[in-house]
Design a protein around this motif. Structure first.
Motif, PDB file in Angstrom:
ATOM      1  N   ARG A 122       0.830  -1.215   0.000  1.00 46.83           N
ATOM      2  CA  ARG A 122       0.000   0.000   0.000  1.00 46.83           C
ATOM      3  C   ARG A 122       0.859   1.257   0.000  1.00 46.83           C
ATOM      4  O   ARG A 122       0.555   2.220  -0.702  1.00 46.83           O
ATOM      5  CB  ARG A 122      -0.938   0.006   1.202  1.00 46.83           C
ATOM      6  CG  ARG A 122      -2.157  -0.867   1.039  1.00 46.83           C
ATOM      7  CD  ARG A 122      -3.205  -0.592   2.099  1.00 46.83           C
ATOM      8  NE  ARG A 122      -2.713  -0.758   3.452  1.00 46.83           N
ATOM      9  CZ  ARG A 122      -2.696  -1.909   4.126  1.00 46.83           C
ATOM     10  NH1 ARG A 122      -3.149  -3.006   3.548  1.00 46.83           N
ATOM     11  NH2 ARG A 122      -2.238  -1.972   5.360  1.00 46.83           N
ATOM     12  N   GLU A 123       1.944   1.248   0.774  1.00 45.70           N
ATOM     13  CA  GLU A 123       2.838   2.397   0.805  1.00 45.70           C
ATOM     14  C   GLU A 123       3.476   2.623  -0.556  1.00 45.70           C
ATOM     15  O   GLU A 123       3.577   3.754  -1.022  1.00 45.70           O
ATOM     16  CB  GLU A 123       3.918   2.210   1.870  1.00 45.70           C
ATOM     17  CG  GLU A 123       3.389   2.346   3.282  1.00 45.70           C
ATOM     18  CD  GLU A 123       4.425   1.991   4.331  1.00 45.70           C
ATOM     19  OE1 GLU A 123       5.564   1.570   3.976  1.00 45.70           O
ATOM     20  OE2 GLU A 123       4.103   2.109   5.526  1.00 45.70           O
ATOM     21  N   ARG A 124       3.904   1.555  -1.211  1.00 41.46           N
ATOM     22  CA  ARG A 124       4.514   1.678  -2.531  1.00 41.46           C
ATOM     23  C   ARG A 124       3.497   2.171  -3.556  1.00 41.46           C
ATOM     24  O   ARG A 124       3.828   2.960  -4.440  1.00 41.46           O
ATOM     25  CB  ARG A 124       5.101   0.331  -2.962  1.00 41.46           C
ATOM     26  CG  ARG A 124       5.853   0.398  -4.244  1.00 41.46           C
ATOM     27  CD  ARG A 124       7.085   1.255  -4.080  1.00 41.46           C
ATOM     28  NE  ARG A 124       7.806   1.284  -5.348  1.00 41.46           N
ATOM     29  CZ  ARG A 124       8.580   2.251  -5.697  1.00 41.46           C
ATOM     30  NH1 ARG A 124       8.815   3.256  -4.897  1.00 41.46           N
ATOM     31  NH2 ARG A 124       9.189   2.222  -6.857  1.00 41.46           N
ATOM     32  N   GLU A 125       2.262   1.731  -3.421  1.00 42.40           N
ATOM     33  CA  GLU A 125       1.197   2.182  -4.323  1.00 42.40           C
ATOM     34  C   GLU A 125       1.026   3.695  -4.232  1.00 42.40           C
ATOM     35  O   GLU A 125       0.777   4.361  -5.228  1.00 42.40           O
ATOM     36  CB  GLU A 125      -0.103   1.473  -3.952  1.00 42.40           C
ATOM     37  CG  GLU A 125      -1.310   1.920  -4.740  1.00 42.40           C
ATOM     38  CD  GLU A 125      -2.599   1.320  -4.210  1.00 42.40           C
ATOM     39  OE1 GLU A 125      -3.639   1.645  -4.798  1.00 42.40           O
ATOM     40  OE2 GLU A 125      -2.574   0.555  -3.233  1.00 42.40           O
ATOM     41  N   ARG A 126       1.179   4.247  -3.039  1.00 48.54           N
ATOM     42  CA  ARG A 126       1.018   5.696  -2.851  1.00 48.54           C
ATOM     43  C   ARG A 126       2.203   6.487  -3.393  1.00 48.54           C
ATOM     44  O   ARG A 126       2.050   7.652  -3.735  1.00 48.54           O
ATOM     45  CB  ARG A 126       0.836   6.011  -1.367  1.00 48.54           C
ATOM     46  CG  ARG A 126      -0.507   5.616  -0.850  1.00 48.54           C
ATOM     47  CD  ARG A 126      -0.700   6.081   0.588  1.00 48.54           C
ATOM     48  NE  ARG A 126      -1.647   5.205   1.230  1.00 48.54           N
ATOM     49  CZ  ARG A 126      -1.399   4.440   2.280  1.00 48.54           C
ATOM     50  NH1 ARG A 126      -0.238   4.468   2.857  1.00 48.54           N
ATOM     51  NH2 ARG A 126      -2.321   3.656   2.769  1.00 48.54           N
ATOM     52  N   GLU A 127       3.382   5.877  -3.454  1.00 44.53           N
ATOM     53  CA  GLU A 127       4.589   6.581  -3.874  1.00 44.53           C
ATOM     54  C   GLU A 127       4.598   6.898  -5.365  1.00 44.53           C
ATOM     55  O   GLU A 127       5.121   7.925  -5.774  1.00 44.53           O
ATOM     56  CB  GLU A 127       5.827   5.757  -3.535  1.00 44.53           C
ATOM     57  CG  GLU A 127       6.117   5.662  -2.055  1.00 44.53           C
ATOM     58  CD  GLU A 127       7.278   4.724  -1.767  1.00 44.53           C
ATOM     59  OE1 GLU A 127       7.968   4.276  -2.717  1.00 44.53           O
ATOM     60  OE2 GLU A 127       7.491   4.434  -0.584  1.00 44.53           O
TER      61      GLU A 127
END
Length: 177
Positions: free
Chosen positions: A71-76
């Motif tokens: 999820r964090e990578r998706e936001r980046e």
């Protein structure tokens, strides 16, 4: 879509013109934005990293953390995903890896993989891995079509990652990274 484009004068079809003229109508790259980046290779890399971390540290935490990491990578980066799709893509990638292993030349021993998870990470993690081990043909695992997360809010991804770690640790020729 094609009829709407013709009606609006955005696309003119002439029987005298060839297919190259049709392609030229879409040649201007400025009109169309770049497609979003593909998240699947990123998810694959992150899953493999989590499996390698589990195998090297003998800790199950990366299996639970991988959904958050996705999820964090998706936001980046702009991937063009709906919110929450990162976890689903991670599950699909993990399923694909497991099925490739099952039907590939490695032919992992599902019983040995689940046993490794239980012995190295604890019986509760072994039970989670067993819950999805039918993907590898484990005789004591519930049929895949009946698998449900233990809790409504708990994704299947941690169980899939735990099983992948067990396979990486017990199958010759299957690297953890």
């Amino acid at each position: 879509m094609l009829l709407t484009a013709v009606r609006n004068g955005e696309l003119l079809l002439d029987r005298k013109k060839g297919a190259e003229d049709f392609d030229d109508a879409f040649a201007d790259d400025d009109e169309f934005p770049e497609p979003p980046a593909d998240f699947e290779p990123e998810a694959h890399r992150m899953l493999v990293d989590a499996v390698a971390e589990i195998v090297s540290t003998r800790a199950a935490a990366p299996a639970s953390d991988v959904a958050l990491r996705l999820r964090e990578r998706e936001r980046e980066i702009e991937y063009g995903l709906c919110p929450g799709d990162a976890g689903l893509i991670g599950e699909a990638v993990a399923l694909g890896i497991l099925l490739d292993l099952r039907y590939g030349p490695a032919q992992p021993d599902a019983c040995a993989a689940v046993r490794w998870v239980a012995e190295q990470l604890g019986p509760e993690h072994g039970d989670r891995a067993l819950g999805v081990a039918d993907l590898l043909g484990h005789p004591g695992a519930p049929h895949w079509s009946t698998v449900q997360p233990p809790h409504d809010d708990e994704p299947l991804l941690p169980a899939l990652v735990l099983l992948l770690a067990g396979v990486a640790s017990t199958t010759p020729g299957v690297p953890a990274d």
